[in-house]
Design a protein around this motif. Structure first.
Motif, PDB file in Angstrom:
ATOM      1  N   UNK A 110       0.348  15.639  -1.879  1.00  0.00           N
ATOM      2  CA  UNK A 110      -0.518  14.516  -2.234  1.00  0.00           C
ATOM      3  C   UNK A 110      -0.009  13.156  -1.770  1.00  0.00           C
ATOM      4  N   UNK A 111       1.320  13.007  -1.609  1.00  0.00           N
ATOM      5  CA  UNK A 111       1.894  11.694  -1.325  1.00  0.00           C
ATOM      6  C   UNK A 111       2.920  11.766  -0.202  1.00  0.00           C
ATOM      7  N   UNK A 112       3.053  10.646   0.500  1.00  0.00           N
ATOM      8  CA  UNK A 112       4.124  10.470   1.484  1.00  0.00           C
ATOM      9  C   UNK A 112       4.853   9.179   1.145  1.00  0.00           C
ATOM     10  N   UNK A 113       6.156   9.281   0.887  1.00  0.00           N
ATOM     11  CA  UNK A 113       7.003   8.115   0.651  1.00  0.00           C
ATOM     12  C   UNK A 113       7.775   7.839   1.939  1.00  0.00           C
ATOM     13  N   UNK A 114       7.742   6.595   2.395  1.00  0.00           N
ATOM     14  CA  UNK A 114       8.391   6.212   3.650  1.00  0.00           C
ATOM     15  C   UNK A 114       9.366   5.077   3.401  1.00  0.00           C
ATOM     16  N   UNK A 118      14.610  -2.834   6.641  1.00  0.00           N
ATOM     17  CA  UNK A 118      14.297  -4.165   7.151  1.00  0.00           C
ATOM     18  C   UNK A 118      12.826  -4.479   7.269  1.00  0.00           C
ATOM     19  N   UNK A 119      11.946  -3.566   6.835  1.00  0.00           N
ATOM     20  CA  UNK A 119      10.497  -3.786   6.923  1.00  0.00           C
ATOM     21  C   UNK A 119       9.891  -3.672   5.527  1.00  0.00           C
ATOM     22  N   UNK A 120       9.257  -4.727   4.999  1.00  0.00           N
ATOM     23  CA  UNK A 120       8.661  -4.641   3.668  1.00  0.00           C
ATOM     24  C   UNK A 120       7.652  -3.504   3.595  1.00  0.00           C
ATOM     25  N   UNK A 121       7.634  -2.800   2.456  1.00  0.00           N
ATOM     26  CA  UNK A 121       6.740  -1.664   2.298  1.00  0.00           C
ATOM     27  C   UNK A 121       5.362  -2.067   1.821  1.00  0.00           C
ATOM     28  N   UNK A 122       4.452  -1.076   1.801  1.00  0.00           N
ATOM     29  CA  UNK A 122       3.099  -1.338   1.315  1.00  0.00           C
ATOM     30  C   UNK A 122       2.537  -0.078   0.666  1.00  0.00           C
ATOM     31  N   UNK A 123       1.286  -0.171   0.216  1.00  0.00           N
ATOM     32  CA  UNK A 123       0.581   0.924  -0.430  1.00  0.00           C
ATOM     33  C   UNK A 123      -0.652   1.233   0.413  1.00  0.00           C
ATOM     34  N   UNK A 142       0.168   1.178  -6.684  1.00  0.00           N
ATOM     35  CA  UNK A 142       0.768  -0.152  -6.719  1.00  0.00           C
ATOM     36  C   UNK A 142       1.429  -0.423  -8.072  1.00  0.00           C
ATOM     37  N   UNK A 143       0.840   0.151  -9.128  1.00  0.00           N
ATOM     38  CA  UNK A 143       1.411  -0.024 -10.468  1.00  0.00           C
ATOM     39  C   UNK A 143       2.665   0.829 -10.665  1.00  0.00           C
ATOM     40  N   UNK A 144       2.862   1.829  -9.801  1.00  0.00           N
ATOM     41  CA  UNK A 144       3.962   2.781 -10.007  1.00  0.00           C
ATOM     42  C   UNK A 144       5.062   2.696  -8.961  1.00  0.00           C
ATOM     43  N   UNK A 145       4.847   1.919  -7.901  1.00  0.00           N
ATOM     44  CA  UNK A 145       5.924   1.655  -6.942  1.00  0.00           C
ATOM     45  C   UNK A 145       6.349   0.207  -7.147  1.00  0.00           C
ATOM     46  N   UNK A 146       7.468  -0.022  -7.833  1.00  0.00           N
ATOM     47  CA  UNK A 146       7.860  -1.386  -8.215  1.00  0.00           C
ATOM     48  C   UNK A 146       7.964  -2.319  -7.009  1.00  0.00           C
ATOM     49  N   UNK A 147       7.653  -3.603  -7.214  1.00  0.00           N
ATOM     50  CA  UNK A 147       7.731  -4.580  -6.112  1.00  0.00           C
ATOM     51  C   UNK A 147       9.099  -4.607  -5.443  1.00  0.00           C
ATOM     52  N   UNK A 148      10.170  -4.418  -6.220  1.00  0.00           N
ATOM     53  CA  UNK A 148      11.508  -4.449  -5.614  1.00  0.00           C
ATOM     54  C   UNK A 148      11.717  -3.270  -4.668  1.00  0.00           C
ATOM     55  N   UNK A 149      11.055  -2.153  -4.948  1.00  0.00           N
ATOM     56  CA  UNK A 149      11.124  -1.013  -4.028  1.00  0.00           C
ATOM     57  C   UNK A 149      10.410  -1.341  -2.718  1.00  0.00           C
ATOM     58  N   UNK A 152      12.376  -3.600  -0.615  1.00  0.00           N
ATOM     59  CA  UNK A 152      13.524  -2.930  -0.009  1.00  0.00           C
ATOM     60  C   UNK A 152      13.133  -2.052   1.172  1.00  0.00           C
ATOM     61  N   UNK A 153      11.812  -1.851   1.395  1.00  0.00           N
ATOM     62  CA  UNK A 153      11.370  -1.087   2.560  1.00  0.00           C
ATOM     63  C   UNK A 153      10.628   0.198   2.255  1.00  0.00           C
ATOM     64  N   UNK A 154      10.288   0.444   0.994  1.00  0.00           N
ATOM     65  CA  UNK A 154       9.586   1.682   0.631  1.00  0.00           C
ATOM     66  C   UNK A 154       8.071   1.484   0.639  1.00  0.00           C
ATOM     67  N   UNK A 155       7.368   2.444   1.239  1.00  0.00           N
ATOM     68  CA  UNK A 155       5.906   2.483   1.234  1.00  0.00           C
ATOM     69  C   UNK A 155       5.466   3.835   0.696  1.00  0.00           C
TER      70      UNK A 155
END
Length: 214
Positions: A110-114, A118-123, A142-149, A152-155
């Motif tokens: 259902x999901x892919x975490x990337x 050095x690249x800001x992440x998105x949803x 967006x409510x479950x992937x914290x802004x700090x994540x 740090x580069x997580x999408x």
């Protein structure tokens, strides 16, 4: 002697010299078998790497226990001897070594975490989904992937099967992927990183639901 207990339905893993084997049982009948041989580095494997040589304007040769090639801008400015995490994204072919990327991914159906250093992440959500469902899934994630994540580069990207997952299950999927990502250690000798992703790949080869793994 009492025989070893075996589940009538489920998955059995065993480790032997040079390989890990798995069988899937249904009512005590083996319906699938898969094996991963030590030394093989399949596409999708996350590895610790050392920078060994540069090809200016083209890429860099890295050592993961075997020679691999990192192409494009991601290879620029990396000092010789630098340690980094990479993921195999291209099989070896002829005289071309394995190809790798610095963009790391962890997946469930259902999901892919990337993670891109050095690249800001998105949803995001798959474009094949209805627009209203895409907006709903993006708001939920967006409510479950914290802004700090994200900083740090997580999408995270929702796939089609996300429509069939309840919100609690999707949240659990994302937490499990983040645990996988946090468990990848950069310290250590060059080579594949042992993590839950490899186990999920083996389980997927059996035709089982890797999202059911703890």
């Amino acid at each position: 002697m009492r025989p070893l207990d075996r589940p009538e339905t489920g998955i059995i893993l065993s480790e032997g010299p040079g390989e890990v084997r798995a069988v899937r049982l249904a009512e005590s009948v083996c319906i699938a078998f898969a094996a991963h041989r030590v030394g093989e580095v399949p596409v999708g494997t996350i590895c610790r790497a050392l920078v060994r040589a540069h090809m200016p304007g083209v890429g860099a040769f890295l050592d993961i226990g075997a020679e691999v090639f990192l192409s494009g801008p991601a290879a620029e400015g990396l000092p010789l001897g630098a340690r980094l995490l990479v993921q195999v994204n291209r099989a070896a072919s002829g005289d071309k070594p394995l190809g790798v990327t610095r963009s790391l991914t962890w997946e469930t159906p259902a999901l892919v975490l990337t993670y891109r250093p050095g690249v800001p992440g998105d949803i995001s959500a798959a474009r094949s989904l209805p627009e209203a469902e895409r907006a709903r899934l993006k708001a939920f994630l967006s409510d479950h992937l914290p802004p700090e994540r994200r900083a740090a580069g997580f999408s995270v990207t929702a796939r089609g099967p996300a429509l069939e997952r309840k919100q609690a299950a999707l949240a659990a999927d994302l937490r499990a992927l983040l645990v996988d990502a946090d468990g990848v250690a950069q310290d250590g000798p060059p080579g594949p990183v042992a993590d839950a992703t490899s186990l999920r790949r083996l389980i997927a080869d059996l035709g089982a639901d890797s999202a059911a793994l703890p």
